[in-house]
Design an enzyme around this catalytic site. Structure first.
Site, PDB file in Angstrom:
ATOM      1  N   THR A   1       1.132   1.183  13.088  1.00 41.53           N
ATOM      2  CA  THR A   1       1.889   2.061  12.186  1.00 41.53           C
ATOM      3  C   THR A   1       2.024   1.349  10.845  1.00 41.53           C
ATOM      4  OG1 THR A   1       4.095   1.169  12.700  1.00 41.53           O
ATOM      5  CG2 THR A   1       3.241   2.905  14.151  1.00 41.53           C
TER       6      THR A   1
ATOM      7  N   ALA B   1       4.453  -2.951  13.909  1.00 41.44           N
ATOM      8  CA  ALA B   1       5.556  -2.439  13.090  1.00 41.44           C
ATOM      9  C   ALA B   1       5.625  -3.298  11.830  1.00 41.44           C
ATOM     10  CB  ALA B   1       6.862  -2.500  13.860  1.00 41.44           C
TER      11      ALA B   1
ATOM     12  N   ILE C   1       4.514  -7.897  14.835  1.00 40.10           N
ATOM     13  CA  ILE C   1       5.059  -7.845  13.482  1.00 40.10           C
ATOM     14  C   ILE C   1       3.903  -7.782  12.488  1.00 40.10           C
ATOM     15  CG2 ILE C   1       6.567  -8.955  11.807  1.00 40.10           C
ATOM     16  CD1 ILE C   1       7.898  -8.075  14.459  1.00 40.10           C
ATOM     17  N   LYS C   2       3.942  -6.794  11.629  1.00 39.43           N
ATOM     18  CA  LYS C   2       2.855  -6.573  10.665  1.00 39.43           C
ATOM     19  C   LYS C   2       3.292  -7.082   9.298  1.00 39.43           C
ATOM     20  CE  LYS C   2      -0.411  -2.805   9.632  1.00 39.43           C
ATOM     21  NZ  LYS C   2      -0.609  -1.348   9.775  1.00 39.43           N
ATOM     22  N   VAL C   3       2.546  -8.040   8.759  1.00 37.63           N
ATOM     23  CA  VAL C   3       2.874  -8.634   7.462  1.00 37.63           C
ATOM     24  C   VAL C   3       1.653  -8.558   6.548  1.00 37.63           C
ATOM     25  CG1 VAL C   3       4.554 -10.207   8.496  1.00 37.63           C
ATOM     26  CG2 VAL C   3       2.195 -10.978   8.168  1.00 37.63           C
TER      27      VAL C   3
END
Length: 218
Positions: free
Chosen positions: A27, A56, A82-84
């Protein structure tokens, strides 16, 4: 190759998950905004339907802010990644979460050099955007080839190449041939993978011939 679906539409995710072909979900803030729902509720519901990684994305741009937001996101479910972004601060946040055993998806990758940094920072996934490179006249698949070639040289690299900004079934098959580990695919493109005019033509012929026999199986 693993198939992730790139959407925050719960209905689409449920349908695709029921096929057994879905390995994860990605997402981003844009997809969440399109859903019109609460961010945390959407991620929580997706994680409940998909046992694989669910990316996310943080919205902070500094490392401290990313870590603070990421810690909160990681509490939603064990399968949250965790999307960075692929920035210096994003790489710092990546190392923080990797050291804690939390999955990290480093996104917005547009060069092999960036992908090399993501692997050294311990990213679980790196997301090169092939469609956006194609849009500006570059070859997105050449980038996938370069990253896969580099990663294969080093046994210590565990980062998976997650092909993003997929626009067509050809992107998926090209990425698979190059050895990419994952493709995150819009639902409409994922469904196109099954389609071929000769399949439709052959099925119609078989059914026509069967009807002529006047028989039934059940």
């Amino acid at each position: 190759m693993k198939f992730f679906v790139d959407t925050a539409d719960i209905k689409e995710i449920r349908e695709l998950a029921s096929t057994g072909l879905l390995d994860g979900v990605t997402t981003n803030p844009t997809l969440i905004a399109k859903s019109g729902r609460d961010f945390f509720e959407v991620i929580r519901e997706i994680c409940a339907h998909v046992p694989g990684p669910v990316s996310a994305e943080v919205t902070a741009t500094d490392a401290e802010g990313m870590i603070r937001e990421g810690e909160k996101l990681a509490k939603i479910a064990k399968n949250v990644a965790i999307k960075v972004p692929l920035t210096w601060d994003g790489l710092k946040a990546c190392k923080h979460f990797t050291d804690k055993g939390t999955m990290v998806n480093v996104t917005l990758c547009f060069s092999a050099a960036q992908a090399l940094l993501a692997a050294k920072a311990g990213a679980t996934f790196v997301s090169p955007f092939v469609g956006r490179l194609d849009d500006i006249g570059q070859d997105g698949m050449q980038l996938i080839d370069e990253i896969c070639t580099i990663y294969r040289q080093y046994d210590t690299f565990t980062t998976q190449v997650l092909v993003a900004s997929v626009r067509s079934p050809q992107h998926v098959t090209d990425a698979a041939q190059l050895g990419a580990h994952v493709a995150t695919i819009p639902p409409s493109v994922l469904k196109q993978l099954v389609s071929h005019p000769l399949t439709d033509k052959g099925l119609a012929a078989f059914l026509s011939d069967w009807q002529k026999t006047g028989q039934k199986i059940a």
